[in-house]
Design a protein around this motif. Sequence first.
Motif, short mmCIF file in Angstrom:
data_model
loop_
_atom_site.label_atom_id
_atom_site.label_comp_id
_atom_site.label_asym_id
_atom_site.label_seq_id
_atom_site.Cartn_x
_atom_site.Cartn_y
_atom_site.Cartn_z
N TYR A 172 -4.21 -2.40 -12.59
CA TYR A 172 -4.27 -3.04 -11.27
C TYR A 172 -5.70 -3.45 -10.93
O TYR A 172 -5.96 -4.58 -10.53
CB TYR A 172 -3.70 -2.09 -10.22
CG TYR A 172 -3.73 -2.60 -8.81
CD1 TYR A 172 -3.38 -3.91 -8.49
CD2 TYR A 172 -4.09 -1.76 -7.77
CE1 TYR A 172 -3.40 -4.36 -7.19
CE2 TYR A 172 -4.12 -2.20 -6.46
CZ TYR A 172 -3.78 -3.51 -6.18
OH TYR A 172 -3.81 -3.95 -4.88
N ASP A 185 0.22 -8.92 -7.99
CA ASP A 185 1.41 -8.31 -7.38
C ASP A 185 2.17 -7.42 -8.36
O ASP A 185 2.61 -6.32 -7.99
CB ASP A 185 2.33 -9.39 -6.82
CG ASP A 185 1.73 -10.12 -5.63
OD1 ASP A 185 0.77 -9.61 -5.02
OD2 ASP A 185 2.22 -11.22 -5.31
N LYS A 241 0.20 -4.18 -8.94
CA LYS A 241 0.24 -3.33 -7.74
C LYS A 241 1.61 -2.66 -7.63
O LYS A 241 1.70 -1.48 -7.31
CB LYS A 241 -0.05 -4.12 -6.47
CG LYS A 241 0.08 -3.24 -5.23
CD LYS A 241 -0.68 -3.76 -4.07
CE LYS A 241 -0.53 -2.97 -2.81
NZ LYS A 241 -0.46 -1.54 -2.86
N LYS A 242 2.66 -3.42 -7.89
CA LYS A 242 4.01 -2.85 -7.83
C LYS A 242 4.17 -1.71 -8.83
O LYS A 242 4.69 -0.65 -8.48
CB LYS A 242 5.05 -3.94 -8.09
CG LYS A 242 6.47 -3.46 -7.99
CD LYS A 242 7.46 -4.59 -8.22
CE LYS A 242 8.88 -4.07 -8.14
NZ LYS A 242 9.87 -5.13 -8.37
N ASN A 243 3.69 -1.91 -10.05
CA ASN A 243 3.77 -0.84 -11.06
C ASN A 243 2.98 0.38 -10.64
O ASN A 243 3.45 1.52 -10.80
CB ASN A 243 3.25 -1.35 -12.41
CG ASN A 243 4.20 -2.31 -13.08
OD1 ASN A 243 5.39 -2.34 -12.78
ND2 ASN A 243 3.67 -3.10 -13.99
N ASP A 292 2.12 1.27 -7.49
CA ASP A 292 2.79 1.89 -6.34
C ASP A 292 4.04 2.66 -6.77
O ASP A 292 4.31 3.75 -6.26
CB ASP A 292 3.18 0.83 -5.31
CG ASP A 292 1.97 0.25 -4.57
OD1 ASP A 292 0.87 0.85 -4.63
OD2 ASP A 292 2.14 -0.82 -3.93
N GLN A 293 4.81 2.12 -7.72
CA GLN A 293 6.01 2.79 -8.19
C GLN A 293 5.66 4.09 -8.92
O GLN A 293 6.36 5.10 -8.77
CB GLN A 293 6.82 1.88 -9.11
CG GLN A 293 7.54 0.79 -8.36
CD GLN A 293 8.26 -0.19 -9.29
OE1 GLN A 293 7.93 -0.32 -10.47
NE2 GLN A 293 9.24 -0.90 -8.75
#
Length: 99
Positions: free
Chosen positions: A61, A82, A85-87, A89-90
């Motif tokens: 990230y 994006d 960031k999604k990875n 956050d998950q």
Amino acid sequence: VLAIPIFFGLTSCANLFSEYCKKRNECLGGNDADRAACSDALRGEENAAAEYKCSDQFDAYYECRNNTGTCTAGPRFETNCDAQKKNYDQCIEAASNLR
């Protein structure tokens, strides 16, 4: 022997944070203290990511943010990360649910 790779890993992250914070600071304005605070905050987030075993996602990230960060009108510092960031956050969310 193990200290050398760890040292180089810390140096590269520190340089990554420094470069990211420099670019962000140049866009949004600020001084050396603002840049230092940015780097300190990222180091803290990096430590938290390590505790949650999400260092790989964190690194991806912030490498993306460093590589894609651009200054746009406003001024705003924008990145195109994006998916990273999604990875990240998950990973944090999944690790949080385990505790």
